[in-house]
Design a protein around this motif. Structure first.
Motif, PDB file in Angstrom:
ATOM      1  N   PHE A 134       6.515-149.638 -79.187  1.00 42.46           N
ATOM      2  CA  PHE A 134       5.964-150.317 -78.014  1.00 42.46           C
ATOM      3  C   PHE A 134       7.041-151.134 -77.305  1.00 42.46           C
ATOM      4  O   PHE A 134       7.134-151.159 -76.099  1.00 42.46           O
ATOM      5  CB  PHE A 134       4.804-151.224 -78.451  1.00 42.46           C
ATOM      6  N   PHE A 135       7.875-151.796 -78.084  1.00 46.03           N
ATOM      7  CA  PHE A 135       8.893-152.700 -77.531  1.00 46.03           C
ATOM      8  C   PHE A 135      10.201-151.935 -77.313  1.00 46.03           C
ATOM      9  O   PHE A 135      11.208-152.172 -77.973  1.00 46.03           O
ATOM     10  CB  PHE A 135       9.102-153.897 -78.455  1.00 46.03           C
ATOM     11  N   ARG A 159      11.539-156.751 -80.374  1.00 46.34           N
ATOM     12  CA  ARG A 159      12.503-155.638 -80.301  1.00 46.34           C
ATOM     13  C   ARG A 159      13.622-155.828 -81.319  1.00 46.34           C
ATOM     14  O   ARG A 159      14.037-154.887 -81.990  1.00 46.34           O
ATOM     15  CB  ARG A 159      13.082-155.559 -78.881  1.00 46.34           C
ATOM     16  N   SER A 160      14.109-157.043 -81.445  1.00 44.75           N
ATOM     17  CA  SER A 160      15.239-157.281 -82.362  1.00 44.75           C
ATOM     18  C   SER A 160      14.819-157.208 -83.825  1.00 44.75           C
ATOM     19  O   SER A 160      15.653-156.991 -84.692  1.00 44.75           O
ATOM     20  CB  SER A 160      15.889-158.630 -82.063  1.00 44.75           C
ATOM     21  N   THR A 161      13.536-157.390 -84.128  1.00 47.20           N
ATOM     22  CA  THR A 161      13.072-157.337 -85.524  1.00 47.20           C
ATOM     23  C   THR A 161      12.262-156.075 -85.805  1.00 47.20           C
ATOM     24  O   THR A 161      11.638-155.958 -86.858  1.00 47.20           O
ATOM     25  CB  THR A 161      12.203-158.571 -85.849  1.00 47.20           C
ATOM     26  N   SER A 162      12.291-155.116 -84.880  1.00 45.89           N
ATOM     27  CA  SER A 162      11.417-153.944 -85.001  1.00 45.89           C
ATOM     28  C   SER A 162      11.844-152.980 -86.108  1.00 45.89           C
ATOM     29  O   SER A 162      11.087-152.080 -86.455  1.00 45.89           O
ATOM     30  CB  SER A 162      11.343-153.202 -83.676  1.00 45.89           C
ATOM     31  N   SER A 163      13.030-153.155 -86.668  1.00 48.01           N
ATOM     32  CA  SER A 163      13.453-152.250 -87.740  1.00 48.01           C
ATOM     33  C   SER A 163      12.574-152.411 -88.980  1.00 48.01           C
ATOM     34  O   SER A 163      12.447-151.494 -89.781  1.00 48.01           O
ATOM     35  CB  SER A 163      14.921-152.503 -88.104  1.00 48.01           C
ATOM     36  N   ASP A 164      11.941-153.582 -89.122  1.00 49.04           N
ATOM     37  CA  ASP A 164      11.035-153.808 -90.248  1.00 49.04           C
ATOM     38  C   ASP A 164       9.703-154.293 -89.684  1.00 49.04           C
ATOM     39  O   ASP A 164       9.467-155.493 -89.539  1.00 49.04           O
ATOM     40  CB  ASP A 164      11.630-154.849 -91.205  1.00 49.04           C
ATOM     41  N   GLU A 165       8.838-153.327 -89.363  1.00 45.11           N
ATOM     42  CA  GLU A 165       7.587-153.690 -88.679  1.00 45.11           C
ATOM     43  C   GLU A 165       6.622-154.483 -89.544  1.00 45.11           C
ATOM     44  O   GLU A 165       5.654-155.031 -89.051  1.00 45.11           O
ATOM     45  CB  GLU A 165       6.894-152.462 -88.104  1.00 45.11           C
ATOM     46  N   TYR A 203       8.549-159.830 -87.060  1.00 47.24           N
ATOM     47  CA  TYR A 203       8.083-158.807 -86.130  1.00 47.24           C
ATOM     48  C   TYR A 203       6.598-159.002 -85.823  1.00 47.24           C
ATOM     49  O   TYR A 203       6.187-158.990 -84.661  1.00 47.24           O
ATOM     50  CB  TYR A 203       8.305-157.389 -86.668  1.00 47.24           C
ATOM     51  N   VAL A 204       5.795-159.179 -86.857  1.00 45.29           N
ATOM     52  CA  VAL A 204       4.351-159.339 -86.663  1.00 45.29           C
ATOM     53  C   VAL A 204       4.067-160.566 -85.800  1.00 45.29           C
ATOM     54  O   VAL A 204       3.255-160.525 -84.876  1.00 45.29           O
ATOM     55  CB  VAL A 204       3.619-159.419 -88.022  1.00 45.29           C
ATOM     56  N   GLY A 205       4.772-161.665 -86.062  1.00 49.96           N
ATOM     57  CA  GLY A 205       4.571-162.887 -85.280  1.00 49.96           C
ATOM     58  C   GLY A 205       4.938-162.700 -83.819  1.00 49.96           C
ATOM     59  O   GLY A 205       4.184-163.100 -82.915  1.00 49.96           O
ATOM     60  N   SER A 206       6.100-162.090 -83.562  1.00 47.84           N
ATOM     61  CA  SER A 206       6.527-161.854 -82.174  1.00 47.84           C
ATOM     62  C   SER A 206       5.586-160.891 -81.470  1.00 47.84           C
ATOM     63  O   SER A 206       5.244-161.081 -80.294  1.00 47.84           O
ATOM     64  CB  SER A 206       7.946-161.291 -82.146  1.00 47.84           C
TER      65      SER A 206
END
Length: 196
Positions: free
Chosen positions: A93-94, A146-152, A157-160
């Motif tokens: 998505f991001f 986007r910057s933390t999307s490697s570990d969904e 990532y969940v917070g953002s």
């Protein structure tokens, strides 16, 4: 002595009293007319001032609302955009495209927000400030996701992701509120003491 003095005084007092009453009435009428004219000029001048400010304000408000609507609509048209502020989305998505577009779209929002703040009144600029802050947060949350999307499954990532969705869903009510407040400011004819 009293009988002689009284008729003489009655005629004299009546003449002086009549002249005095006429003078007081004339002066009172002049003061009332002058006050009415000053008040009328003040109200007319104030109404003209507000009329001259209305057109530029209307344009500034329109530009701001349009820039915010562009961001809102861009997010709405993003595939898999959930309606719930409690949901989060997959990292796809991001995309870089989304975050780059949101950063670019933030520029006219911030520029037009400054114009709204300068145009006023306070009620409108306060509402615009809240929206501008939400748009900035939207970009920050998108970049964070986007910057933390490697570990969904990561907390970051969940917070953002959740914060992004929640902020995105708040834009429509904030924009509706801004438009309502802006309309009230534009409807003021300048005879009210102040719009707050």
């Amino acid at each position: 002595m009293s009988d002689v003095w009284l008729p003489f005084m009655d005629a004299g007092i009546a003449a002086i009293g009549g002249a005095l009453a006429g003078s007081v009435a004339t002066v009172g009428a002049a003061f009332a007319t002058g006050w009415w004219q000053r008040e009328n000029i003040r109200l007319t001048g104030r109404a003209e001032h507000w009329r001259q400010r209305r057109e530029p304000r209307s344009q500034v408000y329109r530009e701001f609302a349009s820039a915010v609507a562009d961001i809102r609509d861009r997010v709405r048209t993003q595939p898999h955009m959930p309606d719930s502020g409690l949901a989060w989305v997959s990292p796809e998505f991001f995309s870089d495209t989304l975050t780059d577009q949101l950063r670019e779209m933030l520029v006219p929002v911030r520029r037009s927000w400054l114009d709204v703040a300068l145009a006023g009144p306070q009620s409108v600029s306060g509402s615009a400030a809240e929206i501008e802050k939400a748009c900035r947060k939207l970009v920050v949350f998108a970049m964070g996701a986007r910057s933390t999307s490697s570990d969904e499954s990561s907390q970051a990532y969940v917070g953002s992701s959740r914060a992004f969705i929640e902020t995105a869903n708040s834009l429509s009510p904030l924009l509706d509120s801004f438009i309502e407040i802006a309309q009230a400011a534009l409807d003021d004819d300048g005879t009210r003491t102040q719009i707050e």
